[in-house]
Design an enzyme around this catalytic site. Sequence first.
Site, PDB file in Angstrom:
ATOM      1  CG  ASP A  45       0.383  -6.156  -7.867  1.00 52.18           C
ATOM      2  OD1 ASP A  45       0.385  -5.131  -7.173  1.00 52.18           O
ATOM      3  OD2 ASP A  45      -0.302  -6.283  -8.906  1.00 52.18           O
ATOM      4  CB  THR A 161      -7.996  -7.921  -9.245  1.00 53.14           C
ATOM      5  OG1 THR A 161      -7.215  -7.662  -8.071  1.00 53.14           O
ATOM      6  CG2 THR A 161      -9.216  -7.021  -9.257  1.00 53.14           C
ATOM      7  CG  ASN A 164     -11.596 -14.620  -7.527  1.00 55.62           C
ATOM      8  OD1 ASN A 164     -12.354 -15.530  -7.190  1.00 55.62           O
ATOM      9  ND2 ASN A 164     -12.056 -13.448  -7.953  1.00 55.62           N
ATOM     10  CB  SER A 166      -7.093 -16.431 -13.953  1.00 54.08           C
ATOM     11  OG  SER A 166      -6.194 -15.371 -13.935  1.00 54.08           O
TER      12      SER A 166
HETATM   13  P1  NAD Z   1       3.781 -13.029 -10.557  1.00 53.82           P
HETATM   14  O1  NAD Z   1       4.647 -11.918 -10.090  1.00 53.82           O
HETATM   15  O2  NAD Z   1       4.045 -13.699 -11.833  1.00 53.82           O
HETATM   16  O3  NAD Z   1       2.296 -12.497 -10.463  1.00 53.82           O
HETATM   17  C1  NAD Z   1       1.389 -12.914 -11.340  1.00 53.82           C
HETATM   18  C2  NAD Z   1       0.583 -11.706 -11.807  1.00 53.82           C
HETATM   19  O4  NAD Z   1      -0.434 -11.479 -10.841  1.00 53.82           O
HETATM   20  C3  NAD Z   1       1.343 -10.378 -11.940  1.00 53.82           C
HETATM   21  O5  NAD Z   1       0.946  -9.768 -13.138  1.00 53.82           O
HETATM   22  C4  NAD Z   1       0.873  -9.567 -10.749  1.00 53.82           C
HETATM   23  O6  NAD Z   1       0.853  -8.161 -10.966  1.00 53.82           O
HETATM   24  C5  NAD Z   1      -0.548 -10.078 -10.617  1.00 53.82           C
HETATM   25  N1  NAD Z   1      -1.151  -9.888  -9.313  1.00 53.82           N
HETATM   26  C6  NAD Z   1      -0.680 -10.248  -8.095  1.00 53.82           C
HETATM   27  N2  NAD Z   1      -1.554  -9.881  -7.144  1.00 53.82           N
HETATM   28  C7  NAD Z   1      -2.583  -9.281  -7.782  1.00 53.82           C
HETATM   29  C8  NAD Z   1      -3.805  -8.709  -7.367  1.00 53.82           C
HETATM   30  N3  NAD Z   1      -4.151  -8.714  -6.084  1.00 53.82           N
HETATM   31  N4  NAD Z   1      -4.647  -8.216  -8.297  1.00 53.82           N
HETATM   32  C9  NAD Z   1      -4.332  -8.226  -9.603  1.00 53.82           C
HETATM   33  N5  NAD Z   1      -3.190  -8.755 -10.077  1.00 53.82           N
HETATM   34  C10 NAD Z   1      -2.345  -9.278  -9.173  1.00 53.82           C
HETATM   35  O7  NAD Z   1       3.712 -14.193  -9.521  1.00 53.82           O
HETATM   36  P2  NAD Z   1       3.868 -14.113  -7.994  1.00 53.82           P
HETATM   37  O8  NAD Z   1       4.692 -12.984  -7.606  1.00 53.82           O
HETATM   38  O9  NAD Z   1       4.245 -15.479  -7.585  1.00 53.82           O
HETATM   39  O10 NAD Z   1       2.371 -13.805  -7.549  1.00 53.82           O
HETATM   40  C11 NAD Z   1       1.600 -14.725  -6.918  1.00 53.82           C
HETATM   41  C12 NAD Z   1       0.197 -14.492  -7.362  1.00 53.82           C
HETATM   42  O11 NAD Z   1       0.074 -14.886  -8.714  1.00 53.82           O
HETATM   43  C13 NAD Z   1      -0.763 -15.348  -6.606  1.00 53.82           C
HETATM   44  O12 NAD Z   1      -1.174 -14.760  -5.408  1.00 53.82           O
HETATM   45  C14 NAD Z   1      -1.882 -15.488  -7.608  1.00 53.82           C
HETATM   46  O13 NAD Z   1      -2.911 -14.541  -7.374  1.00 53.82           O
HETATM   47  C15 NAD Z   1      -1.273 -15.189  -8.935  1.00 53.82           C
HETATM   48  N6  NAD Z   1      -1.424 -16.360  -9.788  1.00 53.82           N
HETATM   49  C16 NAD Z   1      -2.266 -16.228 -10.838  1.00 53.82           C
HETATM   50  C17 NAD Z   1      -2.521 -17.313 -11.639  1.00 53.82           C
HETATM   51  C18 NAD Z   1      -3.478 -17.152 -12.776  1.00 53.82           C
HETATM   52  O14 NAD Z   1      -4.021 -16.047 -12.940  1.00 53.82           O
HETATM   53  N7  NAD Z   1      -3.755 -18.203 -13.536  1.00 53.82           N
HETATM   54  C19 NAD Z   1      -1.911 -18.552 -11.384  1.00 53.82           C
HETATM   55  C20 NAD Z   1      -1.053 -18.651 -10.308  1.00 53.82           C
HETATM   56  C21 NAD Z   1      -0.821 -17.527  -9.502  1.00 53.82           C
END
Ligand code: NAD
Length: 268
Positions: A45, A161, A164, A166
Amino acid sequence: MKIGIFANETKKSMRIKNELITKFKERHFILDDTHPDIVITIGGDGTLLSAFHSYEDQLENIRFVGVHTGHLGFYTDWRLDELDDLIISLQSDNGQAIAYPLLDVSVHYRNQSKPDKFLALNEATLKRIGMTMAADVYIGGDFFERFRGDGLCVSTPTGSTAYNKSLGGAVIHPSLAALQLTEIGSLNNLVYRTISSPLIIAPNDWITIRPNQTSDYFMTLDQKTVYGKEIEEIMFKISKRKIRFAKYRHTAFWRRVQTAFIGDSYEN
Ligand code: NAD
Protein backbone atom coordinates in the site's frame (compact mmCIF):
# COMPACT_ATOMS: atom_id res chain seq x y z
CA MET A 1 -2.27 2.11 -24.08
CA LYS A 2 0.76 3.54 -22.29
CA ILE A 3 1.93 1.68 -19.19
CA GLY A 4 4.03 3.11 -16.38
CA ILE A 5 5.61 0.84 -13.78
CA PHE A 6 6.27 2.14 -10.27
CA ALA A 7 8.10 -0.28 -7.96
CA ASN A 8 9.53 0.07 -4.49
CA GLU A 9 13.26 -0.48 -4.14
CA THR A 10 13.35 -4.03 -2.79
CA LYS A 11 15.17 -6.65 -4.87
CA LYS A 12 11.94 -8.61 -5.24
CA SER A 13 9.99 -5.64 -6.63
CA MET A 14 12.82 -4.76 -9.01
CA ARG A 15 12.89 -8.33 -10.28
CA ILE A 16 9.11 -8.30 -10.87
CA LYS A 17 9.40 -4.92 -12.57
CA ASN A 18 11.99 -6.28 -15.01
CA GLU A 19 9.86 -9.38 -15.66
CA LEU A 20 6.86 -7.21 -16.42
CA ILE A 21 8.84 -4.93 -18.71
CA THR A 22 9.95 -7.96 -20.74
CA LYS A 23 6.39 -9.31 -20.96
CA PHE A 24 5.01 -5.91 -22.00
CA LYS A 25 7.67 -5.46 -24.68
CA GLU A 26 6.94 -8.93 -26.08
CA ARG A 27 3.28 -7.95 -26.38
CA HIS A 28 4.00 -4.53 -27.93
CA PHE A 29 2.63 -2.38 -25.10
CA ILE A 30 4.03 1.14 -24.96
CA LEU A 31 6.02 1.73 -21.79
CA ASP A 32 5.87 5.36 -20.63
CA ASP A 33 6.57 6.39 -17.03
CA THR A 34 6.11 10.09 -17.82
CA HIS A 35 2.57 10.21 -19.22
CA PRO A 36 1.07 6.78 -18.66
CA ASP A 37 -2.59 5.74 -19.01
CA ILE A 38 -2.13 2.95 -16.48
CA VAL A 39 0.34 2.93 -13.58
CA ILE A 40 1.19 -0.50 -12.22
CA THR A 41 2.62 -0.35 -8.71
CA ILE A 42 4.73 -3.20 -7.35
CA GLY A 43 5.12 -3.42 -3.58
CA GLY A 44 2.52 -2.69 -0.88
CA ASP A 45 0.00 0.00 0.00
CA GLY A 46 2.91 2.33 0.79
CA THR A 47 4.18 1.96 -2.78
CA LEU A 48 0.73 2.81 -4.15
CA LEU A 49 0.64 5.88 -1.88
CA SER A 50 4.02 7.00 -3.26
CA ALA A 51 2.86 6.43 -6.84
CA PHE A 52 -0.31 8.38 -6.18
CA HIS A 53 1.72 11.40 -5.03
CA SER A 54 4.18 11.06 -7.91
CA TYR A 55 1.33 11.20 -10.44
CA GLU A 56 -0.88 13.61 -8.43
CA ASP A 57 -0.93 16.14 -11.30
CA GLN A 58 -2.21 13.59 -13.82
CA LEU A 59 -4.92 11.80 -11.82
CA GLU A 60 -7.61 12.62 -14.38
CA ASN A 61 -5.72 10.69 -17.09
CA ILE A 62 -4.41 7.75 -15.08
CA ARG A 63 -5.80 4.55 -13.67
CA PHE A 64 -3.82 2.58 -11.10
CA VAL A 65 -3.28 -1.16 -10.71
CA GLY A 66 -1.62 -2.46 -7.53
CA VAL A 67 0.47 -5.64 -7.55
CA HIS A 68 1.40 -6.76 -4.04
CA THR A 69 4.65 -8.48 -3.21
CA GLY A 70 3.53 -9.42 0.32
CA HIS A 71 0.01 -9.55 1.77
CA LEU A 72 -3.13 -8.44 -0.03
CA GLY A 73 -3.30 -4.70 0.57
CA PHE A 74 -6.07 -2.16 0.48
CA TYR A 75 -4.88 -0.65 -2.76
CA THR A 76 -3.09 -3.71 -4.13
CA ASP A 77 -5.23 -6.49 -5.61
CA TRP A 78 -2.97 -8.54 -7.82
CA ARG A 79 -0.74 -11.36 -6.63
CA LEU A 80 2.63 -12.16 -8.21
CA ASP A 81 1.31 -15.44 -9.63
CA GLU A 82 -1.40 -13.51 -11.50
CA LEU A 83 0.81 -11.32 -13.70
CA ASP A 84 -0.18 -13.15 -16.90
CA ASP A 85 -3.88 -12.70 -16.03
CA LEU A 86 -3.19 -9.02 -15.44
CA ILE A 87 -1.61 -8.70 -18.88
CA ILE A 88 -4.63 -10.41 -20.50
CA SER A 89 -6.91 -7.95 -18.66
CA LEU A 90 -4.82 -5.02 -19.90
CA GLN A 91 -5.02 -6.34 -23.48
CA SER A 92 -8.82 -6.37 -23.35
CA ASP A 93 -9.07 -3.11 -21.39
CA ASN A 94 -12.14 -1.03 -22.15
CA GLY A 95 -11.52 1.80 -19.69
CA GLN A 96 -13.34 0.21 -16.75
CA ALA A 97 -12.56 2.05 -13.50
CA ILE A 98 -13.54 2.46 -9.90
CA ALA A 99 -13.01 5.88 -8.32
CA TYR A 100 -12.38 6.74 -4.67
CA PRO A 101 -12.65 10.06 -2.79
CA LEU A 102 -9.61 12.14 -1.87
CA LEU A 103 -8.93 14.75 0.78
CA ASP A 104 -8.22 18.39 -0.07
CA VAL A 105 -6.03 20.13 2.49
CA SER A 106 -5.50 23.93 2.42
CA VAL A 107 -2.92 25.23 4.83
CA HIS A 108 -2.89 28.93 5.68
CA TYR A 109 0.36 30.10 7.23
CA ARG A 110 1.04 33.22 9.19
CA ASN A 111 3.03 35.62 7.04
CA GLN A 112 2.03 33.93 3.77
CA SER A 113 -0.85 35.34 1.76
CA LYS A 114 -1.68 32.25 -0.32
CA PRO A 115 -2.47 28.87 1.23
CA ASP A 116 -0.51 25.75 0.33
CA LYS A 117 -2.75 23.08 -1.14
CA PHE A 118 -2.26 19.35 -0.72
CA LEU A 119 -4.08 16.18 -1.65
CA ALA A 120 -4.19 13.03 0.49
CA LEU A 121 -5.31 9.51 -0.33
CA ASN A 122 -5.36 8.08 3.22
CA GLU A 123 -5.31 10.95 5.67
CA ALA A 124 -3.79 14.17 6.95
CA THR A 125 -2.78 14.68 10.57
CA LEU A 126 -1.70 17.63 12.66
CA LYS A 127 0.42 16.77 15.69
CA ARG A 128 2.61 18.36 18.27
CA ILE A 129 5.34 16.21 19.74
CA GLY A 130 6.51 16.74 23.30
CA MET A 131 4.02 19.42 24.26
CA THR A 132 0.24 19.51 24.19
CA MET A 133 -1.38 20.59 20.96
CA ALA A 134 -4.13 23.13 21.53
CA ALA A 135 -6.41 23.81 18.60
CA ASP A 136 -9.91 25.05 17.87
CA VAL A 137 -12.00 22.76 15.69
CA TYR A 138 -14.73 24.10 13.39
CA ILE A 139 -17.22 22.07 11.36
CA GLY A 140 -18.79 23.77 8.35
CA GLY A 141 -17.38 27.07 9.63
CA ASP A 142 -19.02 26.79 13.09
CA PHE A 143 -16.95 26.46 16.23
CA PHE A 144 -17.19 22.90 17.57
CA GLU A 145 -14.61 22.40 20.33
CA ARG A 146 -11.25 23.37 21.73
CA PHE A 147 -8.98 20.32 21.42
CA ARG A 148 -6.02 19.55 23.66
CA GLY A 149 -3.91 16.46 23.18
CA ASP A 150 -1.36 14.97 20.81
CA GLY A 151 -3.14 15.72 17.56
CA LEU A 152 -6.00 15.24 15.13
CA CYS A 153 -6.42 13.03 12.08
CA VAL A 154 -8.74 13.59 9.12
CA SER A 155 -9.13 10.56 6.88
CA THR A 156 -10.77 9.57 3.62
CA PRO A 157 -13.02 6.49 3.34
CA THR A 158 -10.23 4.36 1.84
CA GLY A 159 -7.89 5.73 4.51
CA SER A 160 -10.37 4.72 7.22
CA THR A 161 -8.70 1.29 7.45
CA ALA A 162 -5.24 2.84 7.93
CA TYR A 163 -4.12 5.26 10.70
CA ASN A 164 -7.76 6.20 11.37
CA LYS A 165 -8.53 2.63 12.41
CA SER A 166 -5.62 2.54 14.85
CA LEU A 167 -7.11 5.66 16.43
CA GLY A 168 -10.46 3.97 17.02
CA GLY A 169 -12.15 5.45 13.96
CA ALA A 170 -14.88 3.65 12.05
CA VAL A 171 -14.23 1.76 8.84
CA ILE A 172 -16.18 3.56 6.10
CA HIS A 173 -17.26 2.08 2.80
CA PRO A 174 -15.53 4.06 -0.01
CA SER A 175 -18.82 4.69 -1.82
CA LEU A 176 -19.59 7.19 0.97
CA ALA A 177 -17.72 10.41 0.24
CA ALA A 178 -17.39 11.28 3.92
CA LEU A 179 -14.49 12.60 5.97
CA GLN A 180 -13.66 11.30 9.39
CA LEU A 181 -12.07 13.26 12.24
CA THR A 182 -10.32 11.26 14.96
CA GLU A 183 -8.45 12.37 18.04
CA ILE A 184 -4.88 11.41 18.88
CA GLY A 185 -4.43 11.26 22.65
CA SER A 186 -6.97 13.90 23.70
CA LEU A 187 -6.91 15.36 27.21
CA ASN A 188 -10.20 14.94 29.03
CA ASN A 189 -10.52 16.02 32.65
CA LEU A 190 -12.36 18.61 34.74
CA VAL A 191 -10.70 21.42 32.81
CA TYR A 192 -10.46 20.19 29.24
CA ARG A 193 -13.17 18.46 27.24
CA THR A 194 -13.44 17.07 23.73
CA ILE A 195 -16.13 14.98 22.05
CA SER A 196 -13.85 11.93 22.48
CA SER A 197 -15.41 9.99 19.65
CA PRO A 198 -14.73 9.91 15.91
CA LEU A 199 -16.87 12.28 13.84
CA ILE A 200 -18.05 11.46 10.33
CA ILE A 201 -18.58 14.60 8.28
CA ALA A 202 -21.04 14.86 5.36
CA PRO A 203 -19.67 15.36 1.83
CA ASN A 204 -20.56 19.05 1.61
CA ASP A 205 -19.20 19.98 5.02
CA TRP A 206 -15.64 20.86 5.87
CA ILE A 207 -13.38 20.79 8.91
CA THR A 208 -11.17 23.65 10.00
CA ILE A 209 -8.43 23.37 12.59
CA ARG A 210 -6.89 26.53 14.04
CA PRO A 211 -3.92 25.60 16.22
CA ASN A 212 -2.49 27.92 18.85
CA GLN A 213 0.21 29.76 17.03
CA THR A 214 3.55 28.07 17.34
CA SER A 215 5.70 26.57 14.65
CA ASP A 216 6.40 23.18 16.21
CA TYR A 217 3.56 21.31 14.54
CA PHE A 218 4.02 18.29 12.32
CA MET A 219 1.54 17.96 9.55
CA THR A 220 1.45 14.62 7.75
CA LEU A 221 -0.14 13.89 4.39
CA ASP A 222 -0.08 10.12 3.87
CA GLN A 223 3.68 9.46 4.02
CA LYS A 224 4.80 13.06 3.73
CA THR A 225 5.65 15.31 6.69
CA VAL A 226 5.53 19.11 6.67
CA TYR A 227 7.22 20.87 9.58
CA GLY A 228 8.47 24.21 10.74
CA LYS A 229 6.05 26.84 9.46
CA GLU A 230 3.62 28.77 11.64
CA ILE A 231 0.22 27.37 10.75
CA GLU A 232 -2.76 29.68 11.16
CA GLU A 233 -5.51 27.42 9.89
CA ILE A 234 -5.99 24.15 8.00
CA MET A 235 -9.13 23.38 6.03
CA PHE A 236 -10.06 19.83 5.09
CA LYS A 237 -12.74 18.88 2.60
CA ILE A 238 -13.61 16.12 0.18
CA SER A 239 -11.84 16.86 -3.06
CA LYS A 240 -13.53 17.23 -6.43
CA ARG A 241 -10.72 15.05 -7.74
CA LYS A 242 -10.65 11.27 -7.37
CA ILE A 243 -8.19 8.43 -7.68
CA ARG A 244 -9.19 5.79 -10.23
CA PHE A 245 -8.25 2.14 -10.29
CA ALA A 246 -8.56 -0.12 -13.35
CA LYS A 247 -11.43 -2.39 -12.40
CA TYR A 248 -10.72 -5.67 -14.18
CA ARG A 249 -12.22 -7.62 -11.32
CA HIS A 250 -13.65 -6.58 -8.02
CA THR A 251 -12.81 -7.56 -4.45
CA ALA A 252 -15.81 -6.47 -2.38
CA PHE A 253 -14.73 -3.88 0.20
CA TRP A 254 -16.04 -5.80 3.22
CA ARG A 255 -14.38 -9.01 1.99
CA ARG A 256 -11.09 -7.09 1.82
CA VAL A 257 -11.59 -5.73 5.35
CA GLN A 258 -12.46 -9.20 6.60
CA THR A 259 -9.39 -10.75 4.92
CA ALA A 260 -7.04 -8.05 6.20
CA PHE A 261 -8.23 -7.80 9.80
CA ILE A 262 -10.16 -10.91 10.77
CA GLY A 263 -8.95 -13.75 8.55
CA ASP A 264 -10.66 -17.12 8.46
CA SER A 265 -9.80 -18.24 11.99
CA TYR A 266 -13.45 -18.17 13.12
CA GLU A 267 -14.99 -19.70 10.01
CA ASN A 268 -16.88 -22.95 10.68
P1 NAD B 1 3.98 1.60 5.95
O1 NAD B 1 4.30 1.05 4.61
O2 NAD B 1 4.71 1.15 7.13
O3 NAD B 1 2.41 1.45 6.12
C1 NAD B 1 1.90 1.23 7.33
C2 NAD B 1 0.85 0.14 7.20
O4 NAD B 1 -0.36 0.77 6.79
C3 NAD B 1 1.12 -0.97 6.18
O5 NAD B 1 0.79 -2.20 6.77
C4 NAD B 1 0.17 -0.66 5.04
O6 NAD B 1 -0.29 -1.80 4.33
C5 NAD B 1 -0.99 -0.05 5.81
N1 NAD B 1 -1.87 0.79 5.03
C6 NAD B 1 -1.57 1.85 4.24
N2 NAD B 1 -2.69 2.35 3.70
C7 NAD B 1 -3.71 1.59 4.16
C8 NAD B 1 -5.11 1.61 3.98
N3 NAD B 1 -5.68 2.55 3.24
N4 NAD B 1 -5.86 0.70 4.64
C9 NAD B 1 -5.30 -0.24 5.42
N5 NAD B 1 -3.98 -0.33 5.63
C10 NAD B 1 -3.21 0.59 5.01
O7 NAD B 1 4.10 3.16 5.99
P2 NAD B 1 3.91 4.15 4.83
O8 NAD B 1 4.20 3.54 3.55
O9 NAD B 1 4.64 5.36 5.26
O10 NAD B 1 2.34 4.41 4.91
C11 NAD B 1 1.82 5.58 5.34
C12 NAD B 1 0.54 5.26 6.04
O11 NAD B 1 0.84 4.60 7.26
C13 NAD B 1 -0.20 6.50 6.42
O12 NAD B 1 -1.02 6.97 5.39
C14 NAD B 1 -0.98 6.01 7.62
O13 NAD B 1 -2.29 5.62 7.27
C15 NAD B 1 -0.25 4.81 8.11
N6 NAD B 1 0.18 5.05 9.48
C16 NAD B 1 -0.42 4.32 10.44
C17 NAD B 1 -0.12 4.55 11.76
C18 NAD B 1 -0.82 3.74 12.80
O14 NAD B 1 -1.67 2.90 12.43
N7 NAD B 1 -0.56 3.98 14.08
C19 NAD B 1 0.81 5.53 12.12
C20 NAD B 1 1.41 6.27 11.12
C21 NAD B 1 1.08 6.01 9.78
